[in-house]
Design a protein around this motif. Structure first.
Motif, PDB file in Angstrom:
ATOM      1  N   TYR A  24      -1.008  -4.037 -45.548  1.00  0.00           N
ATOM      2  CA  TYR A  24       0.372  -4.516 -45.502  1.00  0.00           C
ATOM      3  C   TYR A  24       0.393  -5.979 -45.917  1.00  0.00           C
ATOM      4  O   TYR A  24      -0.330  -6.805 -45.361  1.00  0.00           O
ATOM      5  CB  TYR A  24       0.941  -4.432 -44.086  1.00  0.00           C
ATOM      6  CG  TYR A  24       1.147  -3.060 -43.529  1.00  0.00           C
ATOM      7  CD1 TYR A  24       2.052  -2.175 -44.102  1.00  0.00           C
ATOM      8  CD2 TYR A  24       0.456  -2.648 -42.390  1.00  0.00           C
ATOM      9  CE1 TYR A  24       2.261  -0.919 -43.563  1.00  0.00           C
ATOM     10  CE2 TYR A  24       0.659  -1.398 -41.842  1.00  0.00           C
ATOM     11  CZ  TYR A  24       1.568  -0.542 -42.435  1.00  0.00           C
ATOM     12  OH  TYR A  24       1.769   0.699 -41.897  1.00  0.00           O
ATOM     13  N   SER A  87       8.026  -7.212 -49.443  1.00  0.00           N
ATOM     14  CA  SER A  87       7.074  -6.444 -48.637  1.00  0.00           C
ATOM     15  C   SER A  87       6.273  -5.522 -49.547  1.00  0.00           C
ATOM     16  O   SER A  87       6.836  -4.844 -50.402  1.00  0.00           O
ATOM     17  CB  SER A  87       7.809  -5.618 -47.576  1.00  0.00           C
ATOM     18  OG  SER A  87       8.494  -6.459 -46.685  1.00  0.00           O
ATOM     19  N   ASP A 116      -0.434 -10.773 -39.713  1.00  0.00           N
ATOM     20  CA  ASP A 116       0.870 -10.240 -39.320  1.00  0.00           C
ATOM     21  C   ASP A 116       0.687  -9.470 -38.012  1.00  0.00           C
ATOM     22  O   ASP A 116       0.364  -8.295 -37.999  1.00  0.00           O
ATOM     23  CB  ASP A 116       1.412  -9.313 -40.420  1.00  0.00           C
ATOM     24  CG  ASP A 116       2.850  -8.906 -40.174  1.00  0.00           C
ATOM     25  OD1 ASP A 116       3.344  -9.082 -39.040  1.00  0.00           O
ATOM     26  OD2 ASP A 116       3.490  -8.407 -41.122  1.00  0.00           O
ATOM     27  N   SER A 118       2.789  -8.384 -35.964  1.00  0.00           N
ATOM     28  CA  SER A 118       3.754  -7.312 -35.717  1.00  0.00           C
ATOM     29  C   SER A 118       3.256  -5.972 -36.254  1.00  0.00           C
ATOM     30  O   SER A 118       3.741  -4.921 -35.842  1.00  0.00           O
ATOM     31  CB  SER A 118       5.103  -7.657 -36.359  1.00  0.00           C
ATOM     32  OG  SER A 118       5.022  -7.642 -37.776  1.00  0.00           O
ATOM     33  N   LYS A 119       2.299  -5.991 -37.182  1.00  0.00           N
ATOM     34  CA  LYS A 119       1.762  -4.756 -37.758  1.00  0.00           C
ATOM     35  C   LYS A 119       0.279  -4.547 -37.463  1.00  0.00           C
ATOM     36  O   LYS A 119      -0.252  -3.474 -37.704  1.00  0.00           O
ATOM     37  CB  LYS A 119       1.961  -4.749 -39.280  1.00  0.00           C
ATOM     38  CG  LYS A 119       3.408  -4.747 -39.740  1.00  0.00           C
ATOM     39  CD  LYS A 119       3.490  -4.623 -41.258  1.00  0.00           C
ATOM     40  CE  LYS A 119       4.925  -4.601 -41.745  1.00  0.00           C
ATOM     41  NZ  LYS A 119       5.569  -5.908 -41.637  1.00  0.00           N
ATOM     42  N   MET A 137       7.073   3.402 -44.873  1.00  0.00           N
ATOM     43  CA  MET A 137       7.154   1.943 -44.851  1.00  0.00           C
ATOM     44  C   MET A 137       8.333   1.436 -45.660  1.00  0.00           C
ATOM     45  O   MET A 137       9.108   0.599 -45.235  1.00  0.00           O
ATOM     46  CB  MET A 137       5.839   1.374 -45.425  1.00  0.00           C
ATOM     47  CG  MET A 137       5.868  -0.101 -45.746  1.00  0.00           C
ATOM     48  SD  MET A 137       6.055  -1.156 -44.316  1.00  0.00           S
ATOM     49  CE  MET A 137       5.991  -2.757 -45.110  1.00  0.00           C
TER      50      MET A 137
END
Length: 222
Positions: A24, A87, A116, A118-119, A137
């Motif tokens: 990601y 993204s 990141d 959050s991921k 995604m």
């Protein structure tokens, strides 16, 4: 001189599931001017250049070029542009259970590249996750002119369909083939539960575990 935008990254790895063998990347840059965006993803290199800003803020040049730690598959990678960021989901070329130790080929101090959180998940915590793929995604938002299917809706972030709702396990809009009303009824909430409650006759629990009957008393004498 062009500035470096902030890059946030996380990853998943799998030796057997291609859709769970990904990186990601979020280029955290608001108000990217789409007409100036130059994005080039090669198997081992990512190049980015654009102008970003608005009438209310300063419009500046941003650019970077990084050599990736290992090969990715550009054809099976995905991207989405919105007003806050660009993204990316990069498909790793080699299917391996091990994480990349870093994003870049060279072990250099790069203050604009950050984790990141959050991921991110730890390598040994991946097995408990639901299957992840680029369609989930990107949310299947469709294409944006000139951006090769980068379409996106501001504010949607990385959530595709219902895949990002807490507790729903990434089942998507069709709820994994389950009957939505039956599922909600079983959970005791929602419209399905209300309809089920109305159709069910109320149970008479007057005989359930009540107090024992009193013994017959002898009739009193006049």
């Amino acid at each position: 001189m062009a500035s470096h935008p902030e890059i946030l990254w996380a990853q998943r790895s799998s030796a057997t599931e291609e859709a769970k063998n990904i990186v990601y990347l979020t280029i955290n840059l608001p108000d990217i001017n789409e007409s100036t965006l130059e994005y080039d993803l090669q198997p081992t290199k990512l190049t980015f250049k654009t102008k970003a800003g608005s009438a209310a803020t300063e419009i500046k040049d941003y650019a970077f070029s990084i050599d990736l730690f290992a090969e990715v598959d550009p054809e099976h990678s995905a991207k989405r542009l919105n007003t806050r960021d660009l993204s990316l989901v990069l498909r790793k070329k080699e299917a391996k259970a091990e994480f990349w130790p870093r994003l870049t080929a060279n072990k250099l101090k790069t203050p604009f590249i950050k984790t990141d959180f959050s991921k991110w998940v730890d390598e040994d915590e991946q097995d408990g996750e639901e299957k992840i793929d680029e369609d989930d995604m990107m949310g299947g938002m469709g294409g944006m002119p000139g951006m090769g299917g980068m379409g996106g809706m501001p504010g949607m972030g990385a959530m595709g369909g219902m895949g990002g709702m807490p507790g729903m396990g990434g089942m998507g809009g069709d709820m994994g083939g389950m009957d939505f009303e039956k599922m909600m009824a079983a959970m005791g909430g929602g419209a399905g539960a209300g309809a089920g409650a109305a159709d069910e006759p109320e149970e008479d629990d007057s005989d359930d575990d009540g107090p024992p009957p009193l013994e017959d008393a002898e009739p009193s004498k006049p």
